[in-house]
Design a protein around this motif. Sequence first.
Motif, short mmCIF file in Angstrom:
data_model
loop_
_atom_site.label_atom_id
_atom_site.label_comp_id
_atom_site.label_asym_id
_atom_site.label_seq_id
_atom_site.Cartn_x
_atom_site.Cartn_y
_atom_site.Cartn_z
N ARG A 40 55.23 144.38 145.10
CA ARG A 40 54.35 145.59 145.47
C ARG A 40 53.02 145.19 145.95
O ARG A 40 52.79 144.16 145.94
CB ARG A 40 54.17 146.41 144.12
N GLY A 41 52.41 146.17 146.51
CA GLY A 41 51.16 145.91 146.86
C GLY A 41 49.96 146.15 145.93
O GLY A 41 50.13 147.18 145.18
N VAL A 42 49.31 145.27 145.76
CA VAL A 42 48.12 145.58 145.00
C VAL A 42 46.70 145.50 145.60
O VAL A 42 46.28 144.70 146.32
CB VAL A 42 47.74 144.30 143.78
N ARG A 43 45.90 146.78 145.44
CA ARG A 43 44.76 146.85 145.98
C ARG A 43 43.64 145.91 145.83
O ARG A 43 43.56 145.63 144.44
CB ARG A 43 44.13 148.36 146.01
N PHE A 44 42.85 145.47 146.74
CA PHE A 44 41.75 144.44 146.16
C PHE A 44 40.48 144.82 147.04
O PHE A 44 40.63 144.96 148.29
CB PHE A 44 42.35 142.97 146.49
N SER A 45 39.46 144.68 146.56
CA SER A 45 37.99 145.11 147.25
C SER A 45 37.05 144.22 146.50
O SER A 45 37.32 143.54 145.52
CB SER A 45 37.81 146.50 147.17
N PRO A 46 35.95 144.12 147.00
CA PRO A 46 34.59 143.16 146.31
C PRO A 46 34.12 143.92 144.98
O PRO A 46 33.38 143.52 144.27
CB PRO A 46 33.52 143.47 147.31
N GLU A 47 34.78 145.09 144.47
CA GLU A 47 34.46 145.87 143.41
C GLU A 47 35.57 145.88 142.20
O GLU A 47 36.67 146.34 142.68
CB GLU A 47 34.00 147.09 143.48
N LEU A 48 35.49 144.88 141.26
CA LEU A 48 36.50 144.87 140.42
C LEU A 48 36.28 145.31 138.90
O LEU A 48 35.22 145.27 138.46
CB LEU A 48 37.40 143.29 140.38
N TRP A 49 37.25 145.25 138.10
CA TRP A 49 37.06 145.39 136.69
C TRP A 49 37.88 144.05 136.08
O TRP A 49 38.95 143.87 136.49
CB TRP A 49 37.80 146.65 136.15
N ILE A 50 37.07 143.30 135.30
CA ILE A 50 37.83 142.38 134.55
C ILE A 50 37.61 142.57 132.87
O ILE A 50 36.83 143.55 132.91
CB ILE A 50 37.18 140.93 134.78
N GLU A 51 38.34 142.14 132.08
CA GLU A 51 38.01 142.24 130.58
C GLU A 51 36.97 141.53 130.19
O GLU A 51 36.48 140.49 130.55
CB GLU A 51 39.40 141.50 129.87
N ARG A 52 36.15 142.26 129.70
CA ARG A 52 34.72 141.79 128.77
C ARG A 52 34.94 140.64 128.08
O ARG A 52 34.24 139.59 128.19
CB ARG A 52 34.31 142.96 127.91
N ASP A 53 36.16 140.36 127.66
CA ASP A 53 36.33 139.30 126.76
C ASP A 53 36.71 137.93 127.56
O ASP A 53 36.72 136.95 127.18
CB ASP A 53 37.92 138.93 125.91
N ASP A 54 36.94 138.01 128.91
CA ASP A 54 37.15 136.91 129.71
C ASP A 54 35.67 136.46 130.40
O ASP A 54 35.65 135.32 131.22
CB ASP A 54 38.18 137.21 130.96
N PHE A 55 34.62 136.61 130.01
CA PHE A 55 33.56 136.31 130.30
C PHE A 55 32.64 135.94 128.88
O PHE A 55 32.65 136.58 127.88
CB PHE A 55 32.79 137.25 130.93
N LEU A 56 31.96 134.73 129.16
CA LEU A 56 31.16 134.48 127.77
C LEU A 56 29.77 133.66 128.46
O LEU A 56 29.75 133.11 129.56
CB LEU A 56 31.89 133.31 127.15
N GLU A 57 28.76 134.36 128.05
CA GLU A 57 27.33 134.10 128.68
C GLU A 57 27.11 132.75 128.13
O GLU A 57 26.38 131.76 128.82
CB GLU A 57 26.33 134.97 128.37
N GLU A 58 27.29 132.29 126.91
CA GLU A 58 26.79 131.12 126.27
C GLU A 58 28.14 130.17 126.11
O GLU A 58 29.15 130.72 125.52
CB GLU A 58 26.33 131.11 124.73
N PRO A 59 28.22 128.91 127.06
CA PRO A 59 29.34 128.29 126.73
C PRO A 59 29.85 127.77 125.67
O PRO A 59 29.01 127.34 124.85
CB PRO A 59 28.91 126.80 127.70
N VAL A 60 30.94 128.13 125.40
CA VAL A 60 31.80 127.39 124.35
C VAL A 60 32.79 126.45 124.61
O VAL A 60 33.65 126.89 125.50
CB VAL A 60 32.20 128.82 123.30
N LYS A 61 32.82 125.36 123.71
CA LYS A 61 33.80 124.32 124.17
C LYS A 61 35.34 124.89 123.96
O LYS A 61 35.70 125.54 123.20
CB LYS A 61 33.81 123.12 123.01
N GLY A 62 36.31 124.57 125.09
CA GLY A 62 37.61 125.01 125.07
C GLY A 62 37.63 126.40 125.74
O GLY A 62 38.83 126.98 125.60
N PHE A 63 36.66 127.10 126.01
CA PHE A 63 36.60 128.56 126.60
C PHE A 63 36.73 128.14 128.15
O PHE A 63 35.94 127.65 128.97
CB PHE A 63 35.40 129.23 126.48
#
Length: 576
Positions: free
Chosen positions: A396-419
């Motif tokens: 299938r075709g999946v649309r892609f542009s410079p504006e995306l949504w990702i899961e909030r849980d996939d980002f951590l502001e403070e580094p944690v080992k193993g993330f």
Amino acid sequence: MTETTTPTNFIRQIVIADQASGKHAGIVQTRFPPEPNGYLHLGHAKSICLNFGIARDFGGTCNLRFDDTNPAREDIEYVEAIREDVRWLGFEWAEQRHASDYFEVFYRCGIKLIKDGKAFVCDLDADEVREYRGTLTEPGRNSPFRERSVAENLDLFQRMRAGEFADGARTLRAKIDMASGNINMRDPAIFRIRKTSHQNTGDAWPIYPMYDYAHCISDAVEGITHSLCTLEFEDHRPLYDWCLDQIDLPANPQLAESIIAAGLSYTPRRPQQIEFARGNLDYTVMSKRKLMALVQDRLVDGWDDPRMPTLTGARRRGFPAAAIRLFWERAGISKQNSVIEYGVLEGCVREVLDGTAPRRMAVINPLKLTLLNLPTDHAETLNFPNHPKNDVFGRRGVRFSPELWIERDDFLEEPVKGFHRLMPGTEVRLRGAGIIRCEEVIKDAAGQIIELRCSIDADSRPGCAGAERKVKGTIHWVDARTAIAAEVRLYDRLFNVADPDDDSDGKTYRDHLNQESRRVIHAWLEADLAEASAESTWQFERLGYFVADRHDHTSAQPVFNRVVTLRDNWTKAAGQ
Ligand code: ATP
Ligand code: MG
């Protein structure tokens, strides 16, 4: 193990032996006999798979019989629901019957028993009957009405049938043995007076047969060879056999004239009752009475609430019928009572859906992500496989542009080992789109992160020289410009203890309802999911399996239910 290699069990061994010996001329006839007083649950599915499965595998047929001898509790709504559930589970009955089709037969059999001196009309009331019955250690006493003459019994029974007596005033009882070690054999009632309208026969009958008496005769009438029931009926088997011995339907065709007159096929046989252990699951309740209470007290949203262990609930939840069949096949059939872990059922659901559910991307806890080094009007369509292990699903075709949504849980502001996902300054792969680096974190006035600004490594894009470059994490995403909004219902187990039926601590199953068992959120989905047909099942990558809600999903307002997570979160939690 597949469905074509159903493992053997002691009941199948009996059927094989019977066919080998020529019993019933090798014919196998079974039945599934629900009482239409509620919706079917996962436990019933065990009996359905067993009865229909044996008929299918041994060249026989299986009837659907509504065991409707208790007029007060039965309703046509349940009859319709049961038919739909059995079909949904993948089985088709040879004939649909009602025990009430045989009311005239039951009555004539009662007359035969009276004439043979094997039944009598008793005037004791319920309390007196209990008093006379004796106990497990003491024999019972004969009813003072036991020696009534045949003529008097016939007269009274006919008048019971004519509606002359009040509810509970009299019963017809089998004359067996008040000293029997088996209490079921102590002159059990076989007919009682009940002036209640019946969903099938209306007001035609003021007397109704008791279960044990009606069940064995119904089996014989339908020519059932193997009457499979749950273990609690083991002690009732002597009565089942006693009735059939006295009545001997195959030798007394006049007892069944009403069946032939009604145009129903009639090949009576002498059935054999065989008992097996009920199927039990942890983290749930499976009695119709308790499920009814959950519905009536609005603790769930109806019989088909996706958290209910009913078949209609499992269906709405997105459990495939094939997974339920696989589950009971794996659980096996024995005479040993046991409780199976709910996780085993969920495992079967995952196993089936892994092979059948196309993949899509969805974001259920969205965080905006902007790619800085693409032109703002960049728009492209990436080419994704619909299934990683099966090309038949196509692409299938999946649309892609410079504006995306990702899961909030996939980002951590403070580094944690193993993330290994996204942190300020680190890289992660956007599934199928290339490697990005987090350059900037944007917050609102309250300090909440509202956007990540990233760069994409052009050389790591699909088809480019650096496409194979390794980074530790891969995350999913959806294109914010074309994604559709959907309501997503995250379901979990209805009870938060393994044995909600255990009331030894004074608590009941109602005290153990999992308050987190239903959470409704808003998610962003790949656009083509708006066109998903109701009940179609999908894997949302990394999130779990989801089904387009059978009733509420529309292309204008998509609604998906989580069927099950990709991994078993409960076993892990229990082990911590
Ligand atoms: P419940 O206790 O939930 O009301 P039931 O046994 O009274 O169940 P029926 O409508 O009489 O419900 O059941 C139809 C058939 O399904 C019966 O033959 C019964 O033995 C079988 N059955 C019911 N529950 C289970 C179970 N948990 N495992 C296997 N068979 C079951
Ligand atoms: Mg029952």
